[in-house]
Scaffold this motif. Structure first.
Motif, PDB file in Angstrom:
ATOM      1  N   ARG A  81       0.798  -1.232   0.000  1.00 24.06           N
ATOM      2  CA  ARG A  81       0.000   0.000   0.000  1.00 24.06           C
ATOM      3  C   ARG A  81       0.827   1.278   0.000  1.00 24.06           C
ATOM      4  N   ALA A  82       2.103   1.197   0.338  1.00 24.07           N
ATOM      5  CA  ALA A  82       2.898   2.403   0.577  1.00 24.07           C
ATOM      6  C   ALA A  82       2.933   3.332  -0.626  1.00 24.07           C
ATOM      7  N   HIS A  83       2.954   2.779  -1.842  1.00 24.06           N
ATOM      8  CA  HIS A  83       3.101   3.622  -3.029  1.00 24.06           C
ATOM      9  C   HIS A  83       1.865   4.454  -3.307  1.00 24.06           C
ATOM     10  N   GLY A  84       0.725   4.144  -2.679  1.00 27.13           N
ATOM     11  CA  GLY A  84      -0.495   4.892  -2.944  1.00 27.13           C
ATOM     12  C   GLY A  84      -0.814   5.952  -1.914  1.00 27.13           C
ATOM     13  N   ARG A  85       0.100   6.193  -0.982  1.00 26.45           N
ATOM     14  CA  ARG A  85      -0.159   7.143   0.091  1.00 26.45           C
ATOM     15  C   ARG A  85       0.548   8.469  -0.172  1.00 26.45           C
ATOM     16  N   ASP A  86      -0.173   9.558   0.124  1.00 24.79           N
ATOM     17  CA  ASP A  86       0.382  10.900  -0.119  1.00 24.79           C
ATOM     18  C   ASP A  86       1.508  11.247   0.858  1.00 24.79           C
ATOM     19  N   ASP A  87       1.534  10.583   2.030  1.00 27.31           N
ATOM     20  CA  ASP A  87       2.518  10.948   3.044  1.00 27.31           C
ATOM     21  C   ASP A  87       3.827  10.165   2.900  1.00 27.31           C
ATOM     22  N   VAL A  88       3.968   9.391   1.817  1.00 32.96           N
ATOM     23  CA  VAL A  88       5.189   8.627   1.593  1.00 32.96           C
ATOM     24  C   VAL A  88       6.095   9.412   0.652  1.00 32.96           C
ATOM     25  N   PRO A  89       7.289   9.822   1.107  1.00 34.07           N
ATOM     26  CA  PRO A  89       8.141  10.686   0.283  1.00 34.07           C
ATOM     27  C   PRO A  89       8.705   9.992  -0.951  1.00 34.07           C
ATOM     28  N   ASN A  90       9.020   8.723  -0.858  1.00 36.74           N
ATOM     29  CA  ASN A  90       9.564   7.987  -1.994  1.00 36.74           C
ATOM     30  C   ASN A  90       8.735   6.714  -2.186  1.00 36.74           C
ATOM     31  N   PRO A  91       7.644   6.806  -2.944  1.00 38.31           N
ATOM     32  CA  PRO A  91       6.724   5.664  -3.040  1.00 38.31           C
ATOM     33  C   PRO A  91       7.340   4.422  -3.662  1.00 38.31           C
ATOM     34  N   THR A  92       8.259   4.587  -4.587  1.00 38.54           N
ATOM     35  CA  THR A  92       8.870   3.422  -5.217  1.00 38.54           C
ATOM     36  C   THR A  92       9.693   2.626  -4.213  1.00 38.54           C
ATOM     37  N   THR A  93      10.544   3.318  -3.480  1.00 36.16           N
ATOM     38  CA  THR A  93      11.354   2.652  -2.458  1.00 36.16           C
ATOM     39  C   THR A  93      10.475   2.048  -1.369  1.00 36.16           C
ATOM     40  N   ALA A  94       9.449   2.798  -0.966  1.00 35.52           N
ATOM     41  CA  ALA A  94       8.564   2.323   0.092  1.00 35.52           C
ATOM     42  C   ALA A  94       7.819   1.065  -0.339  1.00 35.52           C
ATOM     43  N   ALA A  95       7.360   1.033  -1.589  1.00 32.91           N
ATOM     44  CA  ALA A  95       6.646  -0.142  -2.089  1.00 32.91           C
ATOM     45  C   ALA A  95       7.559  -1.358  -2.103  1.00 32.91           C
ATOM     46  N   ALA A  96       8.788  -1.172  -2.556  1.00 37.34           N
ATOM     47  CA  ALA A  96       9.738  -2.288  -2.605  1.00 37.34           C
ATOM     48  C   ALA A  96      10.034  -2.814  -1.205  1.00 37.34           C
ATOM     49  N   GLU A  97      10.225  -1.911  -0.248  1.00 36.84           N
ATOM     50  CA  GLU A  97      10.529  -2.335   1.117  1.00 36.84           C
ATOM     51  C   GLU A  97       9.339  -3.059   1.745  1.00 36.84           C
ATOM     52  N   GLU A  98       8.128  -2.533   1.499  1.00 39.71           N
ATOM     53  CA  GLU A  98       6.946  -3.180   2.062  1.00 39.71           C
ATOM     54  C   GLU A  98       6.763  -4.579   1.477  1.00 39.71           C
ATOM     55  N   ALA A  99       6.945  -4.715   0.172  1.00 42.14           N
ATOM     56  CA  ALA A  99       6.816  -6.018  -0.471  1.00 42.14           C
ATOM     57  C   ALA A  99       7.829  -7.004   0.101  1.00 42.14           C
ATOM     58  N   ARG A 100       9.056  -6.549   0.286  1.00 41.57           N
ATOM     59  CA  ARG A 100      10.099  -7.413   0.837  1.00 41.57           C
ATOM     60  C   ARG A 100       9.735  -7.871   2.249  1.00 41.57           C
ATOM     61  N   GLU A 101       9.167  -6.968   3.038  1.00 43.79           N
ATOM     62  CA  GLU A 101       8.757  -7.324   4.398  1.00 43.79           C
ATOM     63  C   GLU A 101       7.677  -8.396   4.386  1.00 43.79           C
ATOM     64  N   HIS A 102       6.729  -8.290   3.455  1.00 44.08           N
ATOM     65  CA  HIS A 102       5.673  -9.306   3.368  1.00 44.08           C
ATOM     66  C   HIS A 102       6.263 -10.672   3.031  1.00 44.08           C
ATOM     67  N   VAL A 103       7.216 -10.680   2.129  1.00 43.87           N
ATOM     68  CA  VAL A 103       7.847 -11.947   1.746  1.00 43.87           C
ATOM     69  C   VAL A 103       8.640 -12.520   2.912  1.00 43.87           C
ATOM     70  N   GLU A 104       9.330 -11.667   3.630  1.00 44.54           N
ATOM     71  CA  GLU A 104      10.105 -12.136   4.780  1.00 44.54           C
ATOM     72  C   GLU A 104       9.195 -12.699   5.873  1.00 44.54           C
ATOM     73  N   SER A 105       7.947 -12.226   5.926  1.00 39.48           N
ATOM     74  CA  SER A 105       7.010 -12.751   6.919  1.00 39.48           C
ATOM     75  C   SER A 105       6.322 -14.028   6.451  1.00 39.48           C
ATOM     76  N   GLY A 106       6.615 -14.478   5.224  1.00 38.62           N
ATOM     77  CA  GLY A 106       6.119 -15.763   4.774  1.00 38.62           C
ATOM     78  C   GLY A 106       5.235 -15.760   3.549  1.00 38.62           C
ATOM     79  N   TYR A 107       4.800 -14.597   3.100  1.00 37.76           N
ATOM     80  CA  TYR A 107       3.923 -14.550   1.932  1.00 37.76           C
ATOM     81  C   TYR A 107       4.690 -14.854   0.651  1.00 37.76           C
ATOM     82  N   THR A 108       4.020 -15.539  -0.249  1.00 35.75           N
ATOM     83  CA  THR A 108       4.617 -15.863  -1.548  1.00 35.75           C
ATOM     84  C   THR A 108       3.939 -15.106  -2.679  1.00 35.75           C
ATOM     85  N   ALA A 109       3.064 -14.164  -2.332  1.00 34.41           N
ATOM     86  CA  ALA A 109       2.389 -13.352  -3.345  1.00 34.41           C
ATOM     87  C   ALA A 109       1.996 -12.013  -2.731  1.00 34.41           C
ATOM     88  N   VAL A 110       2.149 -10.950  -3.513  1.00 30.80           N
ATOM     89  CA  VAL A 110       1.739  -9.607  -3.105  1.00 30.80           C
ATOM     90  C   VAL A 110       0.947  -8.966  -4.244  1.00 30.80           C
TER      91      VAL A 110
END
Length: 391
Positions: free
Chosen positions: A127-156
């Motif tokens: 969700r990070a890339h769609g928020r107005d309060d995120v200064p760098n949405p591309t980096t934020a989206a990548a980091e959030e996706a990586r966190e989901h995968v590290e928590s066990g998800y195999t799809a985002v």
């Protein structure tokens, strides 16, 4: 045995829970998708629809006659279908299945023919890339996706289509490519990345974006256009090898039929709490199977809707993956006493094994919070020239 009473609870954040009670003291629960249709400031329009259906067709009836009651609620309305009518039917239908499963001492999927699988895969939202309060949405989206995968998800899944014009400049396509590419790089080739256009693109931009993003091998492209323009899906599908998904704004098997017959969709996404409940969604899944299409139920609401979805997933051999927003959310799970029913492992949920829907509702908490905090901003989206666009 017959249905003696019901209660409808509007609970935060914007969910609607239905409680049915029978003459022998059993209780069944379902969830109505309000679809953000409100009468006045806070009362969902579905409340009136549920009241009407319950009083005219369900109270006093045998709750085991689910198909009969479904047909009565649907066909007795001369003007039928659509988000309010079908969502009201859905919540009642889920509660009836919950009652039937509890009476039989079985999970609902056992009454639908038994489990076709042992567990169902989930995806998590980026969700990070769609928020107005995120200064760098591309980096934020990548980091959030990586966190989901590290928590066990195999799809985002992410929405790369914010702010698009009807026919936009190359820079808009490049922004979408940059975000999706960053997410793909962050999670690697072993993880599925689904893209939700959310109906925000014109058919022209949908074709252009599908072509531009194909290099990242998405799991599917969801709702490339709004349902009003589903006639254009075949042309969009012909221009890409990426599977096309749609259906969260379709409410019956009859509405899915044209796009399946046109071979325009690979993944159908009915919402169990919107498309007539477990009864109708299972029929949609069966129809989709005859066209070699998968089902990935839409579910951006609460735990009862997710539980109902899991039972359809369990019994449908063509179930692909399940959307959810409640796993790991303490606020969402405050209504559930047996929270273990929604504990994922390696990106999957085990099938519920308790009778009915398999969710023990904290009735005291539901009553405590009923009627509070139901506001939701549905102001229109706007394009750069001030005209109204899709949200």
């Amino acid at each position: 045995m017959h249905v003696t009473d019901y209660e409808l609870y509007d609970v935060p954040p914007r969910w609607q829970f239905l409680r049915l009670e029978t003459s022998d003291g059993r209780v069944g629960w379902g969830e109505v998708y309000t679809k953000w249709h409100f009468a006045g400031d806070s009362e969902p329009a579905t409340r009136s629809a549920v009241d009407q259906l319950m009083h005219q067709y369900v109270l006093g009836e045998d709750p085991n006659r689910i198909e009969y009651l479904w047909q009565a609620m649907y066909r007795s309305s001369f003007y039928r279908g659509g988000p309010v009518h079908m969502s009201a039917i859905a919540g009642i239908d889920e509660a009836l299945w919950d009652l039937k499963g509890k009476a039989a001492g079985m999970p609902v999927y056992e009454l639908l023919g038994g489990a076709a699988r042992d567990r169902i895969r989930l995806y998590q939202h980026v969700r990070a890339h769609g928020r107005d309060d995120v200064p760098n949405p591309t980096t934020a989206a990548a980091e959030e996706a990586r966190e989901h995968v590290e928590s066990g998800y195999t799809a985002v899944k992410l929405v790369p289509t914010a702010g698009l014009e009807l026919v936009d400049a190359p820079a808009a396509v490049e922004r979408a490519r940059e975000i999706v590419g960053a997410v793909r790089d962050a999670v690697g080739p072993e993880v599925d990345v689904a893209l939700d256009f959310h109906g925000r693109t014109s058919k022209a931009m949908a074709r252009r974006l599908a072509s531009a993003l194909e290099q990242f091998e998405p799991m599917f492209i969801e709702e490339p256009i709004t349902p009003e323009h589903d006639h254009a899906l075949p042309r969009i599908a012909e221009g890409t090898t990426v599977p096309i998904a749609t259906g969260e704004r379709l409410y019956s098997r009859w509405e899915f039929r044209p796009i399946l017959e046109a071979d325009a969709v690979d993944v159908v996404q009915p919402d169990v709490s919107s498309a007539g409940g477990i009864t109708e969604t299972k029929k949609i899944a069966d129809v989709a199977e005859t066209y070699d299409a998968s089902i990935a139920p839409h579910c951006p609401i609460g735990p009862l809707a997710l539980a109902a979805s899991l039972h359809v997933d369990a019994a449908a051999p063509n179930a692909l993956i399940q959307e959810q927003v409640v796993v790991g959310d303490d606020e969402a799970m405050r209504y559930v006493e047996n929270e273990g029913v929604f504990e994922p492992k390696d990106g999957y949920l085990e099938l519920p094994d308790e009778p009915g829907l398999g969710v023990s509702v904290d009735e005291d908490r539901v009553r405590e919070l009923a009627g509070t905090n139901l506001g939701f901003d549905r102001s229109p989206g706007h394009r750069a020239d001030g005209s109204v666009g899709e949200r």
